[in-house]
Design a protein around this motif. Structure first.
Motif, PDB file in Angstrom:
ATOM      1  N   LEU A  11      -5.520   0.400   4.048  1.00  0.00           N
ATOM      2  CA  LEU A  11      -5.385  -0.393   5.695  1.00  0.00           C
ATOM      3  C   LEU A  11      -6.604  -0.378   6.512  1.00  0.00           C
ATOM      4  N   ARG A  17      -0.982   1.557  12.887  1.00  0.00           N
ATOM      5  CA  ARG A  17      -0.243   2.251  11.752  1.00  0.00           C
ATOM      6  C   ARG A  17      -1.464   3.276  11.362  1.00  0.00           C
ATOM      7  N   ILE A  34       1.225   8.556   4.442  1.00  0.00           N
ATOM      8  CA  ILE A  34       0.577   7.670   3.777  1.00  0.00           C
ATOM      9  C   ILE A  34      -0.190   8.496   2.714  1.00  0.00           C
ATOM     10  N   LEU A  47      -2.290  -2.932  12.376  1.00  0.00           N
ATOM     11  CA  LEU A  47      -3.118  -2.073  11.558  1.00  0.00           C
ATOM     12  C   LEU A  47      -3.745  -1.004  12.131  1.00  0.00           C
ATOM     13  N   THR A  78       5.474   3.532   3.674  1.00  0.00           N
ATOM     14  CA  THR A  78       6.268   2.317   3.818  1.00  0.00           C
ATOM     15  C   THR A  78       4.883   0.955   3.745  1.00  0.00           C
ATOM     16  N   ASP A  79       3.636   1.488   3.867  1.00  0.00           N
ATOM     17  CA  ASP A  79       2.557   0.370   3.766  1.00  0.00           C
ATOM     18  C   ASP A  79       2.061   0.195   2.533  1.00  0.00           C
ATOM     19  N   GLU A  80       2.815   1.028   1.596  1.00  0.00           N
ATOM     20  CA  GLU A  80       2.051   1.034   0.181  1.00  0.00           C
ATOM     21  C   GLU A  80       3.007   0.564  -0.741  1.00  0.00           C
ATOM     22  N   GLY A 121      -3.997   4.583   0.304  1.00  0.00           N
ATOM     23  CA  GLY A 121      -3.162   3.976   0.896  1.00  0.00           C
ATOM     24  C   GLY A 121      -3.855   3.695   2.537  1.00  0.00           C
ATOM     25  N   ASN A 165       3.752   7.917  10.321  1.00  0.00           N
ATOM     26  CA  ASN A 165       3.496   7.117   9.186  1.00  0.00           C
ATOM     27  C   ASN A 165       2.827   7.651   7.987  1.00  0.00           C
ATOM     28  N   ARG A 197      -2.372  -8.824  13.609  1.00  0.00           N
ATOM     29  CA  ARG A 197      -2.405  -7.896  12.471  1.00  0.00           C
ATOM     30  C   ARG A 197      -3.591  -6.840  12.861  1.00  0.00           C
ATOM     31  N   SER A 244       9.226   3.249  -1.211  1.00  0.00           N
ATOM     32  CA  SER A 244       9.076   3.984   0.078  1.00  0.00           C
ATOM     33  C   SER A 244       9.859   5.188   0.223  1.00  0.00           C
TER      34      SER A 244
END
Length: 197
Positions: free
Chosen positions: A31, A85, A23, A82, A129-131, A27, A21, A78, A140
């Motif tokens: 999270l 991730r 990041i 998180l 991908t989380d940002e 970012g 992941n 969730r 991404s």
């Protein structure tokens, strides 16, 4: 015993199948802030309402109880997402000093200016991908455009294989600078309902 009822041992997935992941530092902070909010504020508030609703009698027809339990499952899901991730995070700082090709070619954290065949210019920053935030032009690294730009240098032409067709892009500049990620903000009107007193 029939074949349909035999249990097969679970095969562990090889570590190579797990995707890192990637990041940015901001970012990852986003999270962590969201998880902290869910664990310390949102979840305890819902637990309190569920406990109150459970004391009101028949739970099968108690809407507050049913909704609260559903909301708890969503929050817990969730939090698990998180946590996974965050644990898989591979932090890459776009502002870190770079030398050689790492300073002149497109890699994670690059801000790239490019032009399409019609000459229209666009600037994008390659993030995790989380940002992703298309309003800020954060794409991404795993997106079709991100993959097409990877390892390109200034004045390179790249081919973008997008769902809408194939397009040739000309890379105009590659730079590494701070990428401002939208910080996590607590919801103004929480979904947590208040119990009647």
């Amino acid at each position: 015993m029939r074949k349909g009822f035999t249990r097969r041992p679970k095969v562990e997935e090889p570590a190579a199948n797990h995707v890192k992941n990637y990041i940015t530092p901001s970012g990852l902070e986003r999270l962590k802030d969201e998880r902290h909010f869910l664990v310390t504020k949102d979840r305890p508030a819902v637990v309190e309402v569920v406990a109150w609703a459970a004391g009101n009698g028949d739970r099968s027809e108690n809407a507050d109880y049913q909704y609260g339990k559903r909301r708890l499952r969503q929050i817990d899901g969730r939090i698990r997402f998180l946590t996974k991730r965050i644990e898989a995070a591979e932090v890459v700082d776009p502002e870190a000093p770079r030398t050689g090709q790492r300073a002149t070619r497109v890699f994670f954290g690059a801000t790239v200016r490019y032009a399409n065949a019609a000459g229209a210019e666009r600037v994008v920053s390659i993030v995790g991908t989380d940002e992703v935030n298309l309003d800020r032009n954060h794409i991404s690294w795993a997106s079709p455009l991100g993959r097409a730009l990877m390892k390109a240098a200034e004045d390179d032409e790249v081919v973008l294989h997008a769902p809408g067709g194939i397009e040739t892009l000309n890379v105009l500049s590659v730079r590494y600078e701070r990428i401002p990620v939208e910080p996590f903000r607590e919801p103004h009107s929480p979904e947590v309902f208040t119990k009647e007193t």
